[in-house]
Design a protein around this motif. Sequence first.
Motif, PDB file in Angstrom:
ATOM      1  N   ALA A 119       0.825  -1.207   0.000  1.00 55.52           N
ATOM      2  CA  ALA A 119       0.000   0.000   0.000  1.00 55.52           C
ATOM      3  C   ALA A 119       0.863   1.262   0.000  1.00 55.52           C
ATOM      4  CB  ALA A 119      -0.934  -0.007   1.209  1.00 55.52           C
ATOM      5  N   GLU A 120       1.982   1.228   0.717  1.00 53.83           N
ATOM      6  CA  GLU A 120       2.887   2.380   0.735  1.00 53.83           C
ATOM      7  C   GLU A 120       3.474   2.623  -0.648  1.00 53.83           C
ATOM      8  OE1 GLU A 120       6.947   3.977   3.012  1.00 53.83           O
ATOM      9  OE2 GLU A 120       6.188   1.945   3.385  1.00 53.83           O
ATOM     10  N   MET A 121       3.844   1.548  -1.329  1.00 56.05           N
ATOM     11  CA  MET A 121       4.415   1.667  -2.672  1.00 56.05           C
ATOM     12  C   MET A 121       3.440   2.353  -3.623  1.00 56.05           C
ATOM     13  SD  MET A 121       4.965  -1.453  -5.320  1.00 56.05           S
ATOM     14  CE  MET A 121       4.160  -1.133  -6.894  1.00 56.05           C
ATOM     15  N   TRP A 122       2.194   1.865  -3.661  1.00 53.52           N
ATOM     16  CA  TRP A 122       1.222   2.436  -4.600  1.00 53.52           C
ATOM     17  C   TRP A 122       0.796   3.842  -4.180  1.00 53.52           C
ATOM     18  CZ3 TRP A 122       0.460   0.957  -9.347  1.00 53.52           C
ATOM     19  CH2 TRP A 122       0.785  -0.345  -9.712  1.00 53.52           C
ATOM     20  N   TYR A 123       0.748   4.101  -2.878  1.00 54.53           N
ATOM     21  CA  TYR A 123       0.455   5.463  -2.429  1.00 54.53           C
ATOM     22  C   TYR A 123       1.498   6.437  -2.939  1.00 54.53           C
ATOM     23  CZ  TYR A 123       0.360   9.553   0.587  1.00 54.53           C
ATOM     24  OH  TYR A 123       0.361  10.850   1.040  1.00 54.53           O
ATOM     25  N   GLU A 124       2.771   6.064  -2.855  1.00 50.66           N
ATOM     26  CA  GLU A 124       3.830   6.959  -3.307  1.00 50.66           C
ATOM     27  C   GLU A 124       3.783   7.165  -4.820  1.00 50.66           C
ATOM     28  OE1 GLU A 124       7.597   5.789  -1.748  1.00 50.66           O
ATOM     29  OE2 GLU A 124       7.024   6.249   0.326  1.00 50.66           O
ATOM     30  N   LEU A 125       3.441   6.119  -5.573  1.00 49.88           N
ATOM     31  CA  LEU A 125       3.296   6.293  -7.020  1.00 49.88           C
ATOM     32  C   LEU A 125       2.148   7.252  -7.336  1.00 49.88           C
ATOM     33  CD1 LEU A 125       3.861   2.697  -8.436  1.00 49.88           C
ATOM     34  CD2 LEU A 125       5.302   4.697  -8.807  1.00 49.88           C
ATOM     35  N   VAL A 126       1.013   7.071  -6.677  1.00 48.53           N
ATOM     36  CA  VAL A 126      -0.128   7.960  -6.906  1.00 48.53           C
ATOM     37  C   VAL A 126       0.224   9.394  -6.525  1.00 48.53           C
ATOM     38  CG1 VAL A 126      -2.476   8.490  -6.144  1.00 48.53           C
ATOM     39  CG2 VAL A 126      -1.847   6.129  -6.666  1.00 48.53           C
TER      40      VAL A 126
END
Length: 307
Positions: A136-143
């Motif tokens: 979730a942290e990975m995709w949050y940072e991409l968004v």
Amino acid sequence: MNSTMLIGSSRLEVVVEKGQFDVNKDGLLDWVRSAAESAAIYYGHFPLPHALIRITPGEGKGIGHGMTFGESGGLVTIRVGAETTRADFRSDWMLTHEMLHLAFPSVRHAHHWIEEGIATYVEPIARVRAKHMEEAEMWYELVRDLPQGLPAAGDKGLDHTRTWGRTYWGGALFCLLADIEIHRQTGNRKGLEDALRGVLEAGGNITQDWELGKALNIGDRATGTQALTTLYDKMKDQPFNVDLDALWKELGVERDGRSVRFIDRAPLAATRKAITYGQLQAPVKSTATFDSTAVFAGRRMQSGKTK
């Protein structure tokens, strides 16, 4: 303080210049090992048979000034503040980012965006697969961060727009779009990692000077697609706009405050999962020696920031 670390069959020489750190030598070793394991799990093995990691102490707290070179068979230099804590090391992205540079050939300055874009995009994926970061942290940072890579007024394409945002996050945007397209054309059987592994296995690492076209063609052959060369033609010398909100919706990524929710009924939810986790890999074993004391580590991992 010197050490030798084995990541699979690759030998990493870790040189820590004289100075004081709040963490002990084992803490430094754990940090280097975690970054090396992340790079190894994404590529299937550490990018080079040998690399030198040079750590320079500094004042205060934090990790910075990371740089990677092709000399000495592969050299990473990085500064560590004396007051940097174990928690800071556990959340660090920079050393993984720098190690990933080892896995792609040096290209002309006009194409610097591909070098930084790969390291920026792959770094959180590699850390998730190595279980050093949450999905979730990975995709949050991409968004949160990919909008910095979108073309602004006056943009002339990735090869001709030398801004920080287009170099790092424009390059990362290219990688995400390529990753999605490779998965689409192969039914999620292959992804960007297969293209990048193909380049690395063909000898394309940081010690080599290549034309970008050569790397993209080899990457396409490794996936049986023309995803990289086709996308490059679209993005190299003109602005290429992407509706990121629509893309996140297709992938099933919905921002929720300082995190994200995953929508598994979304059209590209299976692609999102394949990008995140890839295929299962055997554990990458590492051995490190500090002052003649050996420390062994093995971790079961999966293959496939604001900078």
